[in-house]
Design a protein around this motif. Structure first.
Motif, short mmCIF file in Angstrom:
data_model
loop_
_atom_site.label_atom_id
_atom_site.label_comp_id
_atom_site.label_asym_id
_atom_site.label_seq_id
_atom_site.Cartn_x
_atom_site.Cartn_y
_atom_site.Cartn_z
N LEU B 88 0.87 -1.18 0.00
CA LEU B 88 0.00 0.00 0.00
C LEU B 88 0.90 1.23 0.00
CD1 LEU B 88 -2.95 -0.45 2.54
CD2 LEU B 88 -3.11 0.44 0.22
N TYR B 89 0.65 2.14 -0.89
CA TYR B 89 1.44 3.36 -0.95
C TYR B 89 0.55 4.52 -0.52
CZ TYR B 89 5.02 0.67 -3.26
OH TYR B 89 5.99 -0.26 -3.54
N PHE B 90 0.97 5.15 0.56
CA PHE B 90 0.20 6.28 1.09
C PHE B 90 0.89 7.59 0.76
CE2 PHE B 90 -3.02 4.11 3.35
CZ PHE B 90 -2.46 2.98 3.93
N CYS B 91 0.06 8.54 0.45
CA CYS B 91 0.51 9.90 0.29
C CYS B 91 -0.11 10.71 1.44
CB CYS B 91 0.05 10.47 -1.05
SG CYS B 91 0.38 12.22 -1.27
N ALA B 92 0.65 11.63 1.95
CA ALA B 92 0.15 12.51 3.00
C ALA B 92 0.53 13.94 2.66
CB ALA B 92 0.72 12.12 4.36
N SER B 93 -0.25 14.87 3.14
CA SER B 93 0.09 16.28 2.91
C SER B 93 -0.03 17.05 4.22
CB SER B 93 -0.79 16.90 1.83
OG SER B 93 -2.12 17.10 2.28
N SER B 94 0.63 18.18 4.26
CA SER B 94 0.56 19.03 5.44
C SER B 94 0.81 20.47 5.03
CB SER B 94 1.58 18.59 6.49
OG SER B 94 2.90 18.88 6.07
N ASN B 95 0.45 21.35 5.92
CA ASN B 95 0.71 22.76 5.70
C ASN B 95 1.07 23.39 7.04
OD1 ASN B 95 0.95 25.31 4.59
ND2 ASN B 95 -1.23 25.76 4.77
N PRO B 96 2.24 23.00 7.57
CA PRO B 96 2.60 23.49 8.90
C PRO B 96 2.86 24.99 8.90
CG PRO B 96 4.43 22.33 7.89
CD PRO B 96 3.26 22.14 6.98
N SER B 97 2.51 25.59 10.02
CA SER B 97 2.73 27.04 10.14
C SER B 97 3.74 27.34 11.23
CB SER B 97 1.40 27.74 10.43
OG SER B 97 0.80 27.18 11.60
N GLY B 98 4.44 26.30 11.67
CA GLY B 98 5.46 26.51 12.68
C GLY B 98 5.67 25.24 13.48
N PRO B 99 6.47 25.31 14.52
CA PRO B 99 6.75 24.12 15.33
C PRO B 99 5.49 23.47 15.86
CG PRO B 99 8.24 25.90 15.91
CD PRO B 99 7.21 26.49 14.99
N GLY B 100 5.45 22.15 15.76
CA GLY B 100 4.33 21.43 16.34
C GLY B 100 3.04 21.51 15.58
N THR B 101 3.09 21.98 14.36
CA THR B 101 1.84 22.08 13.60
C THR B 101 1.84 21.19 12.38
OG1 THR B 101 2.66 23.93 12.28
CG2 THR B 101 1.54 24.46 14.34
N GLY B 102 2.80 20.27 12.32
CA GLY B 102 2.93 19.45 11.11
C GLY B 102 2.07 18.22 11.08
N GLU B 103 0.78 18.35 11.34
CA GLU B 103 -0.11 17.20 11.26
C GLU B 103 -0.16 16.70 9.82
OE1 GLU B 103 -4.07 17.93 12.58
OE2 GLU B 103 -4.90 16.17 11.58
N LEU B 104 0.03 15.40 9.65
CA LEU B 104 -0.04 14.79 8.33
C LEU B 104 -1.45 14.29 8.08
CD1 LEU B 104 3.25 12.68 8.16
CD2 LEU B 104 2.87 15.06 7.55
N PHE B 105 -1.96 14.60 6.91
CA PHE B 105 -3.26 14.10 6.48
C PHE B 105 -3.00 13.06 5.40
CE2 PHE B 105 -6.11 17.08 8.59
CZ PHE B 105 -5.24 18.10 8.93
N PHE B 106 -3.41 11.83 5.67
CA PHE B 106 -3.13 10.73 4.76
C PHE B 106 -4.29 10.47 3.80
CE2 PHE B 106 0.82 8.67 6.11
CZ PHE B 106 1.06 9.32 7.30
N GLY B 107 -3.92 10.04 2.59
CA GLY B 107 -4.92 9.57 1.66
C GLY B 107 -5.30 8.14 1.97
N GLU B 108 -6.18 7.58 1.14
CA GLU B 108 -6.65 6.22 1.38
C GLU B 108 -5.70 5.18 0.82
OE1 GLU B 108 -11.43 7.25 1.57
OE2 GLU B 108 -10.67 5.79 0.12
N GLY B 109 -4.70 5.62 0.11
CA GLY B 109 -3.67 4.72 -0.36
C GLY B 109 -3.92 4.14 -1.74
N SER B 110 -2.84 3.73 -2.36
CA SER B 110 -2.89 3.01 -3.64
C SER B 110 -2.30 1.63 -3.40
CB SER B 110 -2.08 3.74 -4.71
OG SER B 110 -2.65 4.99 -5.05
N ARG B 111 -3.09 0.62 -3.72
CA ARG B 111 -2.58 -0.75 -3.50
C ARG B 111 -1.97 -1.26 -4.79
NH1 ARG B 111 -3.12 -4.48 0.26
NH2 ARG B 111 -4.81 -3.37 1.34
N LEU B 112 -0.68 -1.51 -4.73
CA LEU B 112 0.06 -2.04 -5.89
C LEU B 112 0.31 -3.53 -5.68
CD1 LEU B 112 1.77 -1.78 -8.51
CD2 LEU B 112 3.72 -1.24 -7.03
N THR B 113 -0.08 -4.29 -6.67
CA THR B 113 0.20 -5.73 -6.66
C THR B 113 1.09 -6.05 -7.85
OG1 THR B 113 -1.95 -6.22 -5.66
CG2 THR B 113 -0.79 -8.04 -6.71
N VAL B 114 2.23 -6.64 -7.58
CA VAL B 114 3.16 -7.03 -8.64
C VAL B 114 3.13 -8.55 -8.77
CG1 VAL B 114 5.54 -6.95 -9.46
CG2 VAL B 114 4.60 -5.04 -8.13
N LEU B 115 2.81 -9.01 -9.98
CA LEU B 115 2.70 -10.45 -10.21
C LEU B 115 3.93 -11.02 -10.91
CD1 LEU B 115 -1.01 -10.52 -11.42
CD2 LEU B 115 -0.14 -10.95 -9.12
#
Lengths: 112, 115
Positions: B88-115
């Motif tokens: 599962l590959y997750f992407c997250a984004s944030s928009n911190p405005s200073g120390p202690g504000t870097g909350e990450l918001f995660f997406g639902e993920g992309s599931r990669l299956t390699v056969l």
């Protein structure tokens, strides 16, 4: 990056308070402590973040002693839906942009 | 509220093929992170971008590359796929405005299956 250590798993019953402790002995001065919750096949979700003493929000409390070498996430009155993996992360830094490294989380199982 | 959008949600590839995952951060979020989570494993940080420049680099294989575009969306390109890239590959984004504000918001993920 500060390394974190948490219990691998915990069991609880509905309605109980759950406390998960994380140790982070080499935490840096500008590091914050953040807890995330993850359900299977879903992205982690932010629970709470703190720097020192106590932080409380609508879902949890975070207790951080003066030496900041550990922290305790407290979940009041857990329900079945709180069954998940909980991660303690240390970092963020001055700008809040430094990437967070996930260690081994705590798998919480809540039973009826 | 708008969340982090990832596409595709599921992807099946053969060994040695290439794959591209896309991430659209929350509007006005300027920092994007990529994580890889194998079956039964914890999320592993791959790489992050701030204002279209690489910010941090984690355990990203040389076969992988990523970039952030002018509209702040990001793409993770994976080449010479191996069975072990299934995750599962997750992407997250944030928009911190200073120390202690870097909350990450995660997406639902992309599931990669390699056969």
């Amino acid at each position: 990056l500060a390394k974190t250590t948490q219990p691998i798993s915990m069991d609880s019953y509905e309605g109980q308070e759950v406390n998960i402790t994380c140790s982070h002995n080499n935490i840096a001065t500008n590091d914050y402590i953040t807890w995330y919750q993850q359900f299977p096949s879903q992205g982690p979700r932010f629970i709470i973040q703190g720097y020192k003493t106590k932080v409380t929000n609508e879902v949890a409390s975070l207790f951080i002693p003066a030496d900041r070498k550990s922290s305790t996430l407290s979940l009041p009155r857990v329900s079945l839906s709180d069954t998940a993996v909980y991660y303690c992360l240390v970092g963020v830094g001055d700008t809040g942009r430094r990437a967070l490294t996930f260690g081994s989380g705590t798998r919480l199982q809540v039973q009826p | 509220a708008a969340g982090v959008i990832q596409s595709p949600r599921h992807l099946i590839k053969e060994k040695r093929e290439t794959a591209t995952l896309k991430c659209y951060p929350i509007p006005r979020h300027d920092t994007v992170y990529w994580y890889q989570q194998g079956p039964g494993q914890d999320p592993q940080f791959l790489i992050s971008f701030y204002e279209k420049m690489q910010s941090d680099k984690g355990s990203i294989p040389d076969r992988f590359s990523a970039q952030q575009f002018s509209d702040y969306h990001s793409e993770l390109n994976m080449s010479s796929l191996e069975l072990g890239d299934s995750a599962l590959y997750f992407c997250a984004s944030s928009n911190p405005s200073g120390p202690g504000t870097g909350e990450l918001f995660f997406g639902e993920g992309s599931r990669l299956t390699v056969l």
